[in-house]
Write a protein that holds these residues in place. Structure first.
Motif, PDB file in Angstrom:
ATOM      1  N   ILE A  15       0.839  -1.201   0.000  1.00 27.12           N
ATOM      2  CA  ILE A  15       0.000   0.000   0.000  1.00 27.12           C
ATOM      3  C   ILE A  15       0.869   1.245   0.000  1.00 27.12           C
ATOM      4  CG2 ILE A  15      -1.585   1.385   1.415  1.00 27.12           C
ATOM      5  CD1 ILE A  15      -2.918  -1.297   2.226  1.00 27.12           C
ATOM      6  N   LEU A  16       1.877   1.281   0.871  1.00 24.80           N
ATOM      7  CA  LEU A  16       2.762   2.451   0.926  1.00 24.80           C
ATOM      8  C   LEU A  16       3.489   2.654  -0.395  1.00 24.80           C
ATOM      9  CD1 LEU A  16       4.290   2.025   4.491  1.00 24.80           C
ATOM     10  CD2 LEU A  16       2.533   3.651   3.777  1.00 24.80           C
ATOM     11  N   ALA A  17       3.999   1.586  -0.968  1.00 23.20           N
ATOM     12  CA  ALA A  17       4.716   1.695  -2.243  1.00 23.20           C
ATOM     13  C   ALA A  17       3.773   2.134  -3.355  1.00 23.20           C
ATOM     14  CB  ALA A  17       5.378   0.370  -2.588  1.00 23.20           C
ATOM     15  N   GLY A  44      12.982  17.575  14.815  1.00 24.03           N
ATOM     16  CA  GLY A  44      12.280  18.808  14.472  1.00 24.03           C
ATOM     17  C   GLY A  44      11.030  18.559  13.646  1.00 24.03           C
ATOM     18  N   SER A  45      11.057  17.552  12.791  1.00 26.66           N
ATOM     19  CA  SER A  45       9.904  17.253  11.941  1.00 26.66           C
ATOM     20  C   SER A  45       8.687  16.794  12.740  1.00 26.66           C
ATOM     21  CB  SER A  45      10.268  16.203  10.894  1.00 26.66           C
ATOM     22  OG  SER A  45      10.735  15.021  11.508  1.00 26.66           O
ATOM     23  N   TYR A  46       8.889  16.483  14.005  1.00 24.79           N
ATOM     24  CA  TYR A  46       7.798  16.110  14.896  1.00 24.79           C
ATOM     25  C   TYR A  46       7.639  17.148  16.012  1.00 24.79           C
ATOM     26  CZ  TYR A  46       7.709  11.611  12.537  1.00 24.79           C
ATOM     27  OH  TYR A  46       7.611  10.614  11.597  1.00 24.79           O
ATOM     28  N   ASN A  47       7.990  18.384  15.698  1.00 21.48           N
ATOM     29  CA  ASN A  47       7.765  19.556  16.556  1.00 21.48           C
ATOM     30  C   ASN A  47       8.716  19.703  17.732  1.00 21.48           C
ATOM     31  OD1 ASN A  47       5.599  20.415  14.930  1.00 21.48           O
ATOM     32  ND2 ASN A  47       4.256  18.972  15.974  1.00 21.48           N
ATOM     33  N   LEU A  59      14.218  15.194   4.957  1.00 26.03           N
ATOM     34  CA  LEU A  59      13.748  13.887   4.499  1.00 26.03           C
ATOM     35  C   LEU A  59      12.265  13.710   4.822  1.00 26.03           C
ATOM     36  CD1 LEU A  59      16.626  11.431   5.486  1.00 26.03           C
ATOM     37  CD2 LEU A  59      15.759  11.838   3.189  1.00 26.03           C
ATOM     38  N   ALA A  60      11.864  14.104   6.025  1.00 20.43           N
ATOM     39  CA  ALA A  60      10.467  13.978   6.437  1.00 20.43           C
ATOM     40  C   ALA A  60       9.568  14.878   5.600  1.00 20.43           C
ATOM     41  CB  ALA A  60      10.324  14.317   7.919  1.00 20.43           C
ATOM     42  N   LYS A  61      10.043  16.062   5.290  1.00 14.55           N
ATOM     43  CA  LYS A  61       9.247  17.010   4.505  1.00 14.55           C
ATOM     44  C   LYS A  61       9.009  16.494   3.087  1.00 14.55           C
ATOM     45  CE  LYS A  61       9.235  21.805   2.918  1.00 14.55           C
ATOM     46  NZ  LYS A  61      10.007  23.037   2.848  1.00 14.55           N
ATOM     47  N   GLU A  62      10.018  15.876   2.511  1.00 10.79           N
ATOM     48  CA  GLU A  62       9.922  15.407   1.134  1.00 10.79           C
ATOM     49  C   GLU A  62       9.395  13.977   1.021  1.00 10.79           C
ATOM     50  OE1 GLU A  62      13.789  15.948  -0.558  1.00 10.79           O
ATOM     51  OE2 GLU A  62      13.731  18.117  -0.275  1.00 10.79           O
ATOM     52  N   ARG A  65       5.949  10.668   6.773  1.00  7.25           N
ATOM     53  CA  ARG A  65       6.174  10.618   8.216  1.00  7.25           C
ATOM     54  C   ARG A  65       5.190   9.634   8.829  1.00  7.25           C
ATOM     55  NH1 ARG A  65       5.748  14.990  11.737  1.00  7.25           N
ATOM     56  NH2 ARG A  65       3.672  15.267  10.906  1.00  7.25           N
ATOM     57  N   PHE A  66       5.666   8.864   9.789  1.00  5.32           N
ATOM     58  CA  PHE A  66       4.792   7.945  10.502  1.00  5.32           C
ATOM     59  C   PHE A  66       4.412   8.581  11.831  1.00  5.32           C
ATOM     60  CE2 PHE A  66       7.283   5.216   7.727  1.00  5.32           C
ATOM     61  CZ  PHE A  66       6.278   4.478   7.121  1.00  5.32           C
ATOM     62  N   THR A  67       3.124   8.694  12.089  1.00  2.00           N
ATOM     63  CA  THR A  67       2.665   9.305  13.333  1.00  2.00           C
ATOM     64  C   THR A  67       1.968   8.296  14.243  1.00  2.00           C
ATOM     65  OG1 THR A  67       0.596   9.991  12.276  1.00  2.00           O
ATOM     66  CG2 THR A  67       2.416  11.583  12.278  1.00  2.00           C
TER      67      THR A  67
END
Length: 179
Positions: A15-17, A44-47, A59-62, A65-67
């Motif tokens: 699914i992710l792919a 930082g990508s998680y605040n 990397l997270a921005k592009e 992200r797993f939350t």
């Protein structure tokens, strides 16, 4: 039950792919970073704002992200085993961290199906860099026997706990270091 867990992992990966591939005509690159003892709230990508993590934030921005992602266990060896095999911690062979006297206690099976095997079936080249910790060079459970085309790093966690190791492993060969 084990086939069910493998199936769920397979479906999740596919699914992710597929979601990422829908945005382009080619398969997406997949980089999964697992860092022992690093919580998601420390980036930082998680605040998190106290420590700069600009490269990981980019990397997270592009990417993705797993939350809602949890480790498979409270200690590293079974957690890596869960990640690699897709099995619940109650079904994987690795139940805890072992000492240098019992590496077999944290060795996955030479016949276990891993996420690297799944990625290879989907046409990916696979590599692992860092701490494997799931099988020694002669166990049949080293990374190159379980789906990884290339690897470089530590094969066991006792060796990985050394800040200045005298050697690392690369694709089955011992690489001496000037430490």
């Amino acid at each position: 039950m084990m086939k069910c867990c493998k199936f769920r992992l397979s479906v999740l990966i596919l699914i992710l792919a597929n979601l990422a591939a829908m945005a382009s005509d080619r398969q997406p690159n997949v980089i999964f970073i697992l860092a022992d003892d690093l919580g998601y709230g420390e980036l930082g990508s998680y605040n998190q704002s106290m420590i700069a993590t600009p490269r990981l934030d980019q990397l997270a921005k592009e990417g993705m992200r797993f939350t809602r992602f949890y480790a498979g266990s409270t200690v590293c060896a079974p957690s890596r085993s869960v990640l690699m095999t897709g099995l619940h911690v109650g079904h994987t062979r690795v139940r805890g961290n072992s000492s240098a006297n019992n590496y077999a206690g944290q060795t996955i099976g030479a016949d276990d199906f891993t996420i690297a095997d799944l990625m290879k079936q989907a046409g990916y080249a696979t590599a692992l860099v860092g701490k494997w910790g799931l099988g020694e060079i002669d166990s049949g459970s080293a990374p190159d026997h379980l789906g990884f085309d290339h690897y470089f790093g530590f094969l066991n966690q006792s060796h990985a706990h050394n800040h200045f190791p005298s050697f690392l492993w690369m694709d089955g060969e011992r690489v001496e270091l000037p430490n």
